[in-house]
Scaffold this motif. Structure first.
Motif, PDB file in Angstrom:
ATOM      1  N   LEU A  26       0.861  -1.229   0.122  1.00 31.73           N
ATOM      2  CA  LEU A  26       0.008   0.075   0.132  1.00 31.73           C
ATOM      3  C   LEU A  26       0.914   1.309  -0.021  1.00 31.73           C
ATOM      4  O   LEU A  26       1.913   1.519   0.453  1.00 31.73           O
ATOM      5  N   LEU A  27       0.461   2.169  -0.497  1.00 34.11           N
ATOM      6  CA  LEU A  27       1.182   3.766  -0.434  1.00 34.11           C
ATOM      7  C   LEU A  27      -0.093   4.656  -0.524  1.00 34.11           C
ATOM      8  O   LEU A  27      -0.511   5.063  -1.157  1.00 34.11           O
ATOM      9  N   ILE A  28      -0.120   5.011   0.881  1.00 36.27           N
ATOM     10  CA  ILE A  28      -1.062   6.021   1.281  1.00 36.27           C
ATOM     11  C   ILE A  28      -0.772   7.376   1.227  1.00 36.27           C
ATOM     12  O   ILE A  28       0.326   7.864   1.466  1.00 36.27           O
ATOM     13  N   PRO A  29      -1.455   8.118   0.029  1.00 37.11           N
ATOM     14  CA  PRO A  29      -1.039   9.501   0.090  1.00 37.11           C
ATOM     15  C   PRO A  29      -1.316  10.505   0.884  1.00 37.11           C
ATOM     16  O   PRO A  29      -2.178  10.278   1.794  1.00 37.11           O
ATOM     17  N   GLY A  30      -0.633  11.578   1.012  1.00 36.27           N
ATOM     18  CA  GLY A  30      -0.983  12.851   1.827  1.00 36.27           C
ATOM     19  C   GLY A  30      -1.846  13.985   1.450  1.00 36.27           C
ATOM     20  O   GLY A  30      -2.533  13.328   0.606  1.00 36.27           O
ATOM     21  N   PRO A  31      -1.647  15.175   1.909  1.00 37.53           N
ATOM     22  CA  PRO A  31      -0.465  15.628   2.657  1.00 37.53           C
ATOM     23  C   PRO A  31      -0.522  15.434   3.971  1.00 37.53           C
ATOM     24  O   PRO A  31       0.350  15.775   4.846  1.00 37.53           O
ATOM     25  N   THR A  32      -1.766  15.052   4.596  1.00 41.48           N
ATOM     26  CA  THR A  32      -2.071  15.032   6.065  1.00 41.48           C
ATOM     27  C   THR A  32      -2.088  13.527   6.504  1.00 41.48           C
ATOM     28  O   THR A  32      -2.488  12.574   5.514  1.00 41.48           O
ATOM     29  N   PRO A  34      -3.094  10.000   7.883  1.00 44.98           N
ATOM     30  CA  PRO A  34      -4.553   9.430   8.087  1.00 44.98           C
ATOM     31  C   PRO A  34      -5.040   9.185   9.351  1.00 44.98           C
ATOM     32  O   PRO A  34      -6.113   9.106   9.408  1.00 44.98           O
ATOM     33  N   GLY A  35      -4.123   9.246  10.360  1.00 48.55           N
ATOM     34  CA  GLY A  35      -4.536   9.218  11.768  1.00 48.55           C
ATOM     35  C   GLY A  35      -5.283   7.847  12.171  1.00 48.55           C
ATOM     36  O   GLY A  35      -4.972   6.624  11.438  1.00 48.55           O
ATOM     37  N   LYS A  36      -6.452   7.993  12.794  1.00 50.85           N
ATOM     38  CA  LYS A  36      -7.233   6.691  13.097  1.00 50.85           C
ATOM     39  C   LYS A  36      -7.957   6.323  12.062  1.00 50.85           C
ATOM     40  O   LYS A  36      -8.466   5.156  12.120  1.00 50.85           O
ATOM     41  N   ASP A  37      -8.040   6.892  10.892  1.00 48.39           N
ATOM     42  CA  ASP A  37      -8.855   6.468   9.525  1.00 48.39           C
ATOM     43  C   ASP A  37      -7.836   5.644   8.712  1.00 48.39           C
ATOM     44  O   ASP A  37      -8.006   5.308   7.730  1.00 48.39           O
ATOM     45  N   LEU A  38      -6.619   5.350   9.257  1.00 47.48           N
ATOM     46  CA  LEU A  38      -5.774   4.282   8.472  1.00 47.48           C
ATOM     47  C   LEU A  38      -6.550   2.944   8.157  1.00 47.48           C
ATOM     48  O   LEU A  38      -6.117   2.625   7.191  1.00 47.48           O
ATOM     49  N   ASP A  39      -7.422   2.784   9.107  1.00 47.39           N
ATOM     50  CA  ASP A  39      -8.120   1.465   8.656  1.00 47.39           C
ATOM     51  C   ASP A  39      -8.847   1.420   7.328  1.00 47.39           C
ATOM     52  O   ASP A  39      -8.941   0.243   6.726  1.00 47.39           O
ATOM     53  N   VAL A  40      -9.186   2.423   6.996  1.00 49.50           N
ATOM     54  CA  VAL A  40      -9.717   2.665   5.471  1.00 49.50           C
ATOM     55  C   VAL A  40      -9.087   2.294   4.501  1.00 49.50           C
ATOM     56  O   VAL A  40      -9.412   1.464   3.490  1.00 49.50           O
ATOM     57  N   PHE A  41      -7.750   2.664   4.670  1.00 47.08           N
ATOM     58  CA  PHE A  41      -6.947   2.294   3.657  1.00 47.08           C
ATOM     59  C   PHE A  41      -6.309   0.774   3.713  1.00 47.08           C
ATOM     60  O   PHE A  41      -5.771   0.360   2.436  1.00 47.08           O
TER      61      PHE A  41
END
Length: 643
Positions: A26-32, A34-41
């Motif tokens: 996985l490569l989760i884009p920014g710029p901020t 994801p915090g606790k929303d990381l589970d979505v990715f």
């Protein structure tokens, strides 16, 4: 960017967590963040992990030419401490910041921060430090260590959480929802609990060892040297006053002025310079550590500190830390940053660079006649495998560097000859037979008598058996019985078992050292370890092209059981032993060399014949060729018998 990488663990140790065996899933884009929303990715990855555990994936097995259902499971997660909170769902901030202590945390409110001051809870019940007040928080410590919660205990806690809607939109009612007291420090139920086995694991999230040790080192060194990262600040002194401990460190007030006295553990400017000079001049073995002297400039060299008390338990449960720390991940992050060409869309550059490198890697596996990253020899590679059957001749040593041939006199050659025979397994039956003969003659001084008479007896005995046509005498054993030629070759470098050895003389202008050796031995009835430095690598040659490598150390062998008058010149032989360093045995069929010591006072008389300087002078090469011809002439007697 927040990459998610997968490391397969069913690989040999020298391949595990290396770059070619790392999968960027996985490569989760920014710029901020994801915090606790990381589970979505993480949803696509979790779905594939569930499939790998429940049904498996049809996989071809090349070794058996068959197809099978391959199943896989997540062993644990490796992350830094901020990502620990995002992945586990336990907030790593506040009074309950420690996820291992959980509700039984030992945190206290200080003036400007939260401190963890009850580390004495992990000491044994009768430890004297538990009753010492002034040195700690002015209280006796009677509590035991916090209970280690199992995965089932954690699952019971997260099952009571209220469902929350992910997302950072301003209209999301759960964006800044306050936690209820029953929810403790949990912010969500981790998506990894969807895996059937997740709650059964002993360790689910590893603590970040590299940043824990870095912060502890920064705190200690910064405090000792009074640097910017020192923890001995004015606010820390005020905290000591509030707790009523360590009066000698309290601030001294004079009207509107406040004086901070230097602590007794702080180093003076001169001591700081001596400390930095010591660090700057440290030399580590080649390939073991970076050049630390580059980190010392101008005489200068948290909350994470509490987490160190939990590292021993993780080591007991999960084993060696090199398979679960952040160092290889940090290296992969550095590689991915170098892929970036378009800073407006770094995720695209990283994806293209990763795919291109993976494609080139697979293509290079089919280029058999071209040296690639996967086919080139290792940095410290050994010599080719030898066909020798005798253990003494089976050393895969690759000698390199400067070399010089010289003649050994009898006082040097005889001890080396006996030492090689004494450490050769195939000679042991003949030693026992010879010892019985000596016992029948006289039971006195058997060891010394055998040492002096065995080489000649062994030579005569093997020669008789050889001409009688005995099947027990091989060509190699016959060559060994005749002993080495008088000409030996001294080298400055060699590699053995993927370790490069240097002689002491060439390390003066280098930032690394590989001349230190340790020799297990005995003095009287007590075992003791001898320490010295390698001064020469000696190749002792036999007929038919056989040879044995020995290490020659200096006279200053250090041991707490041997007096200086007993310290003599020693020889060290490289011998493969399965009982030595099992970690290296996993990497190669052979293992780290076992080092034995031979001491003989007769060598002191011949020390004047040592080579003072070893180099690659062309004249030495010519001398080497001429001496080799002389050495071959000395072997004619052996060759004629063998023919």
């Amino acid at each position: 960017m927040w990459p998610v990488m997968v490391f397969p663990y069913n690989l040999p140790p020298w391949m595990c967590m290396k770059k070619p065996y790392t999968f960027l899933t996985l490569l989760i884009p920014g710029p901020t963040a994801p915090g606790k929303d990381l589970d979505v990715f993480l949803r696509p990855l979790i779905d594939e992990l569930k499939e790998l555990w429940e049904t498996g994936v049809r996989t071809y097995d090349k070794s058996t030419d068959s197809v099978f259902d391959m199943k896989a499971a997540v062993l644990w997660i490796v992350n830094d401490f901020p990502a620990y909170g995002n992945l586990s769902g336990w907030s790593t901030k506040g009074y309950l910041a420690c996820p291992v202590c959980n509700t039984d945390a030992c945190s206290y409110k200080l003036r400007r921060k939260i401190g963890y001051l009850a580390t004495r809870r992990w000491l044994r019940k009768n430890h004297p430090w538990r009753k010492q007040k002034e040195l700690f928080n002015n209280e006796e410590e009677k509590r035991s260590a916090p209970k280690h919660l199992s995965g089932e205990d954690i699952l019971c806690q997260v099952n009571t959480l209220r469902p929350s809607k992910p997302g950072k939109h301003k209209d999301n009612p759960d964006l800044k929802r306050k936690r209820m007291e029953s929810e403790l420090n949990w912010t969500k139920k981790s998506i990894f609990f969807e895996l059937e086995y997740w709650s059964k694991l002993k360790i689910r999230h590893n603590l970040d060892v590299i940043h824990i040790e870095k912060n502890i080192c920064d705190n200690i060194v910064g405090t000792l040297l009074c640097m910017d990262k020192s923890k001995d600040t004015v606010k820390a002194r005020l905290d000591l006053e509030d707790m009523g401990i360590r009066e000698e460190l309290h601030l001294e007030r004079h009207g509107t002025q406040v004086k901070k006295h230097l602590a007794h553990y702080s180093l003076s400017p001169l001591e700081c310079k001596c400390f930095c000079h010591f660090i700057k001049n440290q030399k580590f073995p080649d390939g073991l550590a970076s050049n630390i002297s580059r980190c010392v400039k101008d005489g200068k060299i948290s909350v994470m500190v509490h987490l160190a008390v939990h590292l021993p338990l993780e080591a007991k449960l999960a084993g060696p830390v090199m398979y679960r720390w952040m160092y290889p991940i940090e290296r992969r992050l550095g590689d991915q940053k170098r892929y970036v060409r378009n800073r407006a869309h770094p995720e695209g550059s990283i994806a293209e660079g990763y795919i291109a490198e993976e494609s080139l890697m697979f293509c290079s596996l089919y280029l058999h006649d071209i040296e690639t990253v996967h086919s080139r020899p290792e940095r410290n590679y050994d010599a080719e495998e030898l066909d020798a059957q005798i253990s003494g001749f089976a050393q895969n040593v690759r000698a390199c560097g400067g070399r010089k041939m010289r003649k050994w006199y009898e006082a040097e050659l005889e001890p080396a000859k006996w030492y090689i025979l004494d450490n050769c397994v195939e000679v042991e039956p003949y030693k026992i037979k010879h010892r019985k003969i000596l016992e029948r003659e006289s039971p006195l001084n058997l060891d010394e008598r055998q040492r002096k008479s065995f080489p000649q007896w062994f030579n005569n005995h093997i020669k008789e058996l050889y001409f009688e046509g005995s099947d027990d005498v091989t060509k190699e054993l016959y060559v060994l019985s005749h002993g080495p030629v008088a000409r030996v070759v001294n080298f400055t470098l060699c590699t053995f078992n993927d370790v490069k050895w240097h002689v002491k003389q060439i390390e003066n202008n280098r930032s690394v050292q590989n001349s230190g050796i340790m020799v297990p031995g005995s003095h009287g009835k007590r075992e003791s370890d001898f320490y010295g430095q390698l001064v020469s690598i000696v190749e002792i040659r036999y007929a038919q092209g056989y040879s044995v490598f020995l290490f020659k150390d200096d006279h200053d062998m250090e041991t707490k059981y041997v007096d200086e008058e007993d310290q003599v010149e020693d020889f060290v032989e490289l011998i493969e032993d399965e009982n030595v360093n099992p970690g290296r045995a996993l990497r190669r069929d052979n293992v780290e060399p076992e080092i034995h010591v031979l001491s003989d006072k007769d060598l002191e008389q011949s020390s004047s014949h040592d080579v003072d300087e070893i180099d690659d002078d062309p004249e030495d090469e010519e001398m080497l060729s001429a001496d080799e011809e002389n050495a071959e002439n000395n072997e004619d007697d052996y060759d004629s018998d063998l023919d």
